[in-house]
Enzyme design. Structure first.
Site, PDB file in Angstrom:
ATOM      1  N   ARG A   1      -3.434   1.058  10.981  1.00  0.00           N
ATOM      2  CA  ARG A   1      -4.200   0.562  12.124  1.00  0.00           C
ATOM      3  C   ARG A   1      -4.197   1.669  13.176  1.00  0.00           C
ATOM      4  NH1 ARG A   1      -6.217  -2.491   9.302  1.00  0.00           N
ATOM      5  NH2 ARG A   1      -6.238  -4.766   9.323  1.00  0.00           N
TER       6      ARG A   1
ATOM      7  N   HIS B   1     -13.027   3.252   8.625  1.00  0.00           N
ATOM      8  CA  HIS B   1     -12.377   2.040   8.108  1.00  0.00           C
ATOM      9  C   HIS B   1     -13.003   1.605   6.786  1.00  0.00           C
ATOM     10  CE1 HIS B   1      -9.624  -1.324   9.708  1.00  0.00           C
ATOM     11  NE2 HIS B   1      -9.629  -1.352   8.394  1.00  0.00           N
TER      12      HIS B   1
ATOM     13  N   ILE C   1       0.836  -1.205   0.000  1.00  0.00           N
ATOM     14  CA  ILE C   1       0.000   0.000   0.000  1.00  0.00           C
ATOM     15  C   ILE C   1       0.874   1.260   0.000  1.00  0.00           C
ATOM     16  CG2 ILE C   1      -1.711   1.307   1.327  1.00  0.00           C
ATOM     17  CD1 ILE C   1      -2.765  -1.474   2.330  1.00  0.00           C
TER      18      ILE C   1
ATOM     19  N   GLU D   1     -11.734   1.649  17.712  1.00  0.00           N
ATOM     20  CA  GLU D   1     -12.814   1.659  16.716  1.00  0.00           C
ATOM     21  C   GLU D   1     -13.792   0.499  16.862  1.00  0.00           C
ATOM     22  OE1 GLU D   1     -10.379   1.325  13.084  1.00  0.00           O
ATOM     23  OE2 GLU D   1     -11.274  -0.651  12.739  1.00  0.00           O
TER      24      GLU D   1
ATOM     25  N   ASP E   1      -8.562   6.834   8.898  1.00  0.00           N
ATOM     26  CA  ASP E   1      -9.572   5.845   8.498  1.00  0.00           C
ATOM     27  C   ASP E   1      -9.679   4.765   9.556  1.00  0.00           C
ATOM     28  OD1 ASP E   1     -11.373   4.706   6.469  1.00  0.00           O
ATOM     29  OD2 ASP E   1      -9.877   3.118   6.294  1.00  0.00           O
TER      30      ASP E   1
HETATM   31  P1  NAD Z   1       2.766  -4.900   3.746  1.00  0.00           P
HETATM   32  O1  NAD Z   1       3.059  -6.038   4.640  1.00  0.00           O
HETATM   33  O2  NAD Z   1       2.870  -5.086   2.259  1.00  0.00           O
HETATM   34  O3  NAD Z   1       3.719  -3.656   4.106  1.00  0.00           O
HETATM   35  C1  NAD Z   1       3.973  -3.222   5.407  1.00  0.00           C
HETATM   36  C2  NAD Z   1       5.351  -2.570   5.395  1.00  0.00           C
HETATM   37  O4  NAD Z   1       5.561  -1.953   6.689  1.00  0.00           O
HETATM   38  C3  NAD Z   1       6.519  -3.572   5.190  1.00  0.00           C
HETATM   39  O5  NAD Z   1       7.344  -3.127   4.143  1.00  0.00           O
HETATM   40  C4  NAD Z   1       7.236  -3.550   6.537  1.00  0.00           C
HETATM   41  O6  NAD Z   1       8.650  -3.765   6.406  1.00  0.00           O
HETATM   42  C5  NAD Z   1       6.912  -2.138   7.021  1.00  0.00           C
HETATM   43  N1  NAD Z   1       7.159  -1.925   8.439  1.00  0.00           N
HETATM   44  C6  NAD Z   1       7.055  -2.804   9.472  1.00  0.00           C
HETATM   45  N2  NAD Z   1       7.412  -2.210  10.627  1.00  0.00           N
HETATM   46  C7  NAD Z   1       7.744  -0.929  10.320  1.00  0.00           C
HETATM   47  C8  NAD Z   1       8.192   0.178  11.083  1.00  0.00           C
HETATM   48  N3  NAD Z   1       8.389   0.082  12.388  1.00  0.00           N
HETATM   49  N4  NAD Z   1       8.439   1.338  10.446  1.00  0.00           N
HETATM   50  C9  NAD Z   1       8.266   1.451   9.116  1.00  0.00           C
HETATM   51  N5  NAD Z   1       7.824   0.429   8.339  1.00  0.00           N
HETATM   52  C10 NAD Z   1       7.564  -0.737   8.929  1.00  0.00           C
HETATM   53  O7  NAD Z   1       1.318  -4.381   4.140  1.00  0.00           O
HETATM   54  P2  NAD Z   1       0.280  -3.554   3.254  1.00  0.00           P
HETATM   55  O8  NAD Z   1      -0.576  -4.483   2.477  1.00  0.00           O
HETATM   56  O9  NAD Z   1       0.969  -2.460   2.525  1.00  0.00           O
HETATM   57  O10 NAD Z   1      -0.663  -2.953   4.407  1.00  0.00           O
HETATM   58  C11 NAD Z   1      -0.180  -2.005   5.337  1.00  0.00           C
HETATM   59  C12 NAD Z   1      -1.156  -1.905   6.486  1.00  0.00           C
HETATM   60  O11 NAD Z   1      -2.355  -1.269   6.015  1.00  0.00           O
HETATM   61  C13 NAD Z   1      -1.660  -3.276   6.990  1.00  0.00           C
HETATM   62  O12 NAD Z   1      -0.822  -3.796   7.965  1.00  0.00           O
HETATM   63  C14 NAD Z   1      -3.021  -2.982   7.532  1.00  0.00           C
HETATM   64  O13 NAD Z   1      -2.902  -2.772   8.925  1.00  0.00           O
HETATM   65  C15 NAD Z   1      -3.431  -1.683   6.839  1.00  0.00           C
HETATM   66  N6  NAD Z   1      -4.611  -1.837   6.014  1.00  0.00           N
HETATM   67  C16 NAD Z   1      -5.648  -0.992   6.204  1.00  0.00           C
HETATM   68  C17 NAD Z   1      -6.795  -1.089   5.430  1.00  0.00           C
HETATM   69  C18 NAD Z   1      -7.954  -0.139   5.582  1.00  0.00           C
HETATM   70  O14 NAD Z   1      -9.053  -0.405   5.068  1.00  0.00           O
HETATM   71  N7  NAD Z   1      -7.788   0.988   6.240  1.00  0.00           N
HETATM   72  C19 NAD Z   1      -6.880  -2.113   4.465  1.00  0.00           C
HETATM   73  C20 NAD Z   1      -5.789  -2.966   4.300  1.00  0.00           C
HETATM   74  C21 NAD Z   1      -4.666  -2.831   5.074  1.00  0.00           C
END
Ligand code: NAD
Length: 334
Positions: free
Chosen positions: A234, A295, A155, A263, A258
């Site tokens: 989150r 969300h 993302i 929540e 979001d």
């Molecule tokens: P992903 O696993 O592809 O990427 C997460 C990235 O965060 C990884 O590159 C990881 O190395 C990095 N990371 C871990 N710890 C870190 C830190 N301390 N500092 C900086 N970076 C760090 O995940 P994604 O698919 O890109 O999703 C990201 C987050 O988005 C998910 O974990 C989820 O909580 C959230 N999400 C929210 C929604 C929504 O509807 N709002 C939907 C999907 C996912």
């Protein structure tokens, strides 16, 4: 398999039923959020299907195991709400949907940035009231501004590509930097420098013990005065009370969220007309420079279709081979 689908809304029923059109699994749709009180509703099921605010703690997992549940199929990418060690100890497999549409979340994040910058939410309300004055609606060009992304996974990278299209300078921090982001022109820096340099900070890391309250009072103090903070990852990655302090002092220019750390008692339900009992959340809603969505960043046709299809593939694989297609284990958490 008989599958108890907790926290299921009309849209979950529609997309999951479509993905299960062949009728291989018996999906039992339940309105209830899964917790210690509602867990008996899973009786007779071999699997439960859960969403982000379902509670899969030690007690709930223990009860599920006693009832014969062998698989927890999450309809989310995030798995911070599951006690993975307990699940493993009990022999319950956990599956997730690792990727459904990074575009959905990244595009919603961009929508929050643009709305906050150009105050679209306030302009819309004003125009409907016949107020066509522009005072208070001044924005800034995104072109040439610095965007800092915390977490350049699927993302985060997608969001950086969008912001690159606006002509922003791109900064990021991630313990595992990505080569494709570097090729986009993203410069990796440590978090304190990102906070100091960015005009817009956007959070895209998972919630882990290390990232809980990553953005706390000291981190907020490091941000540029007047900068924008956006969180679609989150809720608990942000310390909400500290954020309210930074908004009150005027140090934080604007906030788009979001997700919210508490929540679970609010989101995904129609509470219009009811009193909001969460004073912290209620305070957030009073700021003119705060935009909250409940969300919904994942909520597109493409994402719901993919979530339903991958969830069914997890169920099929577990029934055929005893392992879901996308398992989550405690090792992933580490
Ligand atoms: P992903 O696993 O592809 O990427 C997460 C990235 O965060 C990884 O590159 C990881 O190395 C990095 N990371 C871990 N710890 C870190 C830190 N301390 N500092 C900086 N970076 C760090 O995940 P994604 O698919 O890109 O999703 C990201 C987050 O988005 C998910 O974990 C989820 O909580 C959230 N999400 C929210 C929604 C929504 O509807 N709002 C939907 C999907 C996912």
């Amino acid at each position: 398999m008989r599958v108890a689908v907790f926290s299921s809304k009309s849209y979950d029923r529609e997309f999951l039923a479509r993905a299960n059109a062949a009728g291989r699994h018996e999906l039992v749709f339940l309105d209830a959020r899964l917790d210690a009180a509602t867990v008996p509703a899973a009786l007779g099921a071999q699997a439960v299907c859960a969403f982000v605010n379902d509670r899969l703690d030690r007690e709930v997992l223990q009860r599920l195991q006693e009832m014969g549940v062998r698989l927890v199929a999450l309809r989310s990418a995030g798995f911070n709400h599951v006690d993975l060690e307990q699940a493993q100890a009990l022999g319950i497999a956990v599956a997730r949907v690792p990727e459904y549409s990074p575009y959905a979340v990244a595009e919603h994040t961009a929508a929050l940035v643009l709305s906050l910058d150009r105050k679209i939410h306030r302009a819309h309300a004003r125009v409907r009231e016949g107020n066509f004055a522009l005072e208070g609606l001044l924005g800034f060009d995104l072109h040439g501004r610095t965007v800092g992304v915390v977490g350049t996974g699927k993302i985060g990278e997608c969001f950086l590509r969008i912001m690159g299209g606006f002509g922003c300078r791109l900064l990021a921090t991630d313990p595992q930097p990505s080569e494709s982001c570097r090729q986009l022109g993203v410069r990796y820096v440590e978090l304190p420098q990102l906070l100091a340099d960015a005009d817009v900070v956007s959070l895209h890391c998972p919630l882990t013990p290390q990232t809980r309250h990553l953005i706390d009072a000291p981190a907020l103090a490091r941000m540029k005065r007047g900068a924008m903070l956006v969180n679609t990852s989150r809720g608990a990655v942000l310390d909400t009370r500290a954020v309210i302090g930074a908004l009150k002092s005027g140090h934080l220019g604007s906030l788009g969220i979001d997700v919210y750390e508490e929540e679970a008692d609010l989101f995904f339900r129609d509470l219009s007309g009811e009193v909001i009992r969460d004073d912290v959340f209620a305070r957030l809603l009073t700021f003119p420079n705060v935009l909250v969505t409940a969300h919904q960043a994942f909520f597109t046709e493409e994402a719901l279709t993919a979530i339903a299809q991958v969830t069914l593939r997890n169920l099929d694989a577990f029934e055929d081979r005893g392992q879901p297609e996308y398992p989550v284990t405690p090792a992933r958490l580490a």
